[in-house]
Design an enzyme around this catalytic site. Structure first.
Site, PDB file in Angstrom:
ATOM      1  N   PHE A 130       0.855  -1.181   0.000  1.00 10.33           N
ATOM      2  CA  PHE A 130       0.000   0.000   0.000  1.00 10.33           C
ATOM      3  C   PHE A 130       0.890   1.230   0.000  1.00 10.33           C
ATOM      4  O   PHE A 130       1.799   1.344   0.818  1.00 10.33           O
ATOM      5  CB  PHE A 130      -0.921   0.037   1.232  1.00 10.33           C
ATOM      6  CG  PHE A 130      -1.800   1.250   1.248  1.00 10.33           C
ATOM      7  CD1 PHE A 130      -2.959   1.296   0.480  1.00 10.33           C
ATOM      8  CD2 PHE A 130      -1.470   2.363   2.001  1.00 10.33           C
ATOM      9  CE1 PHE A 130      -3.770   2.423   0.468  1.00 10.33           C
ATOM     10  CE2 PHE A 130      -2.276   3.502   1.999  1.00 10.33           C
ATOM     11  CZ  PHE A 130      -3.428   3.527   1.229  1.00 10.33           C
ATOM     12  N   ASP A 215       9.241   2.630   1.347  1.00 13.66           N
ATOM     13  CA  ASP A 215       8.064   3.324   1.856  1.00 13.66           C
ATOM     14  C   ASP A 215       8.019   3.094   3.362  1.00 13.66           C
ATOM     15  O   ASP A 215       7.611   2.022   3.818  1.00 13.66           O
ATOM     16  CB  ASP A 215       6.798   2.778   1.173  1.00 13.66           C
ATOM     17  CG  ASP A 215       5.533   3.465   1.685  1.00 13.66           C
ATOM     18  OD1 ASP A 215       5.599   4.130   2.747  1.00 13.66           O
ATOM     19  OD2 ASP A 215       4.481   3.334   1.032  1.00 13.66           O
ATOM     20  N   LYS A 245       3.069  10.030   8.166  1.00 15.26           N
ATOM     21  CA  LYS A 245       2.378   9.574   9.376  1.00 15.26           C
ATOM     22  C   LYS A 245       3.067  10.022  10.665  1.00 15.26           C
ATOM     23  O   LYS A 245       2.912  11.162  11.084  1.00 15.26           O
ATOM     24  CB  LYS A 245       2.162   8.056   9.331  1.00 15.26           C
ATOM     25  CG  LYS A 245       1.114   7.646   8.292  1.00 15.26           C
ATOM     26  CD  LYS A 245       0.568   6.239   8.501  1.00 15.26           C
ATOM     27  CE  LYS A 245      -0.665   5.990   7.647  1.00 15.26           C
ATOM     28  NZ  LYS A 245      -0.396   5.306   6.396  1.00 15.26           N
TER      29      LYS A 245
END
Ligand SMILES: *Cc1c(COP(=O)(O)O)cnc(C)c1O
Length: 403
Positions: A130, A215, A245
């Site tokens: 993702f 990532d 995040k």
């Protein structure tokens, strides 16, 4: 609550929070919940941490926004500190994970174009990955569920099976620009890539002139007990890394970090952002980094991680018919249940005062604030234990979708 005026993209439970403190959220009826999802791995220091509140408040009284047409106070210094702590020589600030990945992908293609190889455009990602919801990031992850209905797939994106070196080798060729991987798959089901696998990727990339992109949007910012998850190995450094995040602790902040070799081609005119790394984001991001690098902070993450994984493994032994696997790394943890049970489990946990998430492959996802206490982990485990016990007594019908 009437949500008729919102896009129906989300379907939250009937529940409204009024405030939070540390690992706890309070709803409008005054009920307290232990927050073990932390805004999906975002609230690094929990809710309303006084240092972050003060950083934001102080900056808010000076300058909110300038755009990047002027030097943003503190931005270069925050970048310098991240460079000192990582493989990177340069940082591009963004507002989100997807934008950080976009910057990494553009930088990778630009690098090859500048080397005289504009044909090297292929980004090889992994099944179960993702990377966000923009066009490039859904194409990079290749999850059919997120691609369907949005027109043709973009050229230049392929997916290899996760963890299969031979399959990956067979896919690389003279068009390959970069390999893109999450050191710990988040949404895909809390699957860590073994450090030996990341090291093998590094070797493959070096041998073939391919750029390695991590990532670390979800697994970075101290989540696994290292500042960044790949730093568990000294021989697995990437050429580019996206993070977001947790680095903002709840304020929108992301970064694309790169070696000097790659970043040097991203000259004026090649890329940009209006908000990325604005004064408020930089102020909060700086305060977050102060905590991440404070003596003992990451040690506590490692101790709490060992505690959490130990307890989850104990529950797996106690409920062998329900819990089939304990997943994840550090405080990005999870457990796998039978088909379709993860959403039912998440709902039952919430009813019992514990906020958790779900992820792919029938997993329940736990990502508490990194300053969570041993007692809070004990409380969370007791709630999970109780929910598993009740699930064993009163099984629920498997509820289709796992995410
Ligand atoms: C959340 C996430 C993203 C996307 O981040 P946004 O801020 O939602 O754009 C990308 N990659 C990973 C691994 C993530 O967990």
């Amino acid at each position: 609550m009437n949500r008729d005026s919102l896009f129906p993209t989300y379907a939250p439970p009937e529940l409204q929070f009024s405030h939070g403190k540390g690992s706890w959220l309070t709803d409008t009826s005054g009920r307290q919940y232990l927050d073990f999802i932390a805004g999906i791995s975002v609230n690094t220091l929990g809710h309303a941490h006084p240092d972050l509140v003060e950083a934001l408040h102080t900056q808010a009284q000076k300058i909110w926004h300038l755009s990047n047409m002027f030097d943003v106070p503190g931005q270069a210094e925050l970048a310098r500190r991240y460079c000192e702590l990582t493989f990177a020589d340069r940082v591009f600030f963004t507002n989100s994970g997807a934008e950080s990945i976009e910057c990494a992908l553009k930088s990778a293609r630009k690098f090859h174009a500048e080397q005289g190889h504009p044909e090297r455009i292929d980004i090889i990602g992994f099944e179960g990955a993702f990377h966000g919801r923009t066009y490039a990031t859904v194409n990079a992850a290749g999850n059919p569920k997120y691609l369907e209905g949005f027109g043709p797939r973009l050229p230049g994106y392929k997916q290899a099976p996760f963890g299969d070196m031979d399959a990956l080798r067979a896919m690389t060729d003279e068009h390959t620009a970069a390999i893109l991987i999450e050191p710990v798959q988040g949404e895909g089901g809390l699957r860590p890539a073994p450090t030996s696998y990341l090291e093998a990727l590094r070797e493959l990339c070096d041998a073939q002139g391919i750029l390695l992109i991590y990532d670390e949007v979800q697994c970075g910012a101290g989540r696994t007990g290292q500042l960044f998850a790949h730093q568990w190995s000294e021989r697995a450094a990437p050429d580019l890394m996206a993070t977001a995040k947790g680095v903002g602790g709840g304020f929108p902040l992301g970064m694309c970090l790169a070696t000097g070799d790659v970043a040097r081609h991203m000259v004026p005119g090649t890329h940009g952002t209006t908000y990325g790394g604005n004064p408020l984001a930089v102020a909060v991001g700086t305060a977050v980094l102060d905590h991440l690098t404070a003596p003992g902070f990451l040690e506590n993450v490692r101790e709490r991680s060992a505690q959490l994984h130990g307890e989850l493994n104990r529950l797996k032994t106690k409920y062998p018919d329900l819990v089939t696997e304990v997943r994840g790394k550090g405080l990005l943890a999870g457990f796998k249940l039978g088909s379709g049970l993860n959403t039912a489990m998440r709902d039952r946990l919430r009813e019992n005062g514990l906020l958790a998430g779900v992820a792919g492959d029938n997993t329940v996802r736990l990502a508490p604030p990194l300053n969570v206490s041993a007692a809070e982990i004990e409380q969370a485990i007791a709630i999970i234990d109780g929910a598993l016990e009740s699930l064993q007594r009163v099984p629920v019908a498997a509820a289709g979708s796992s995410q």
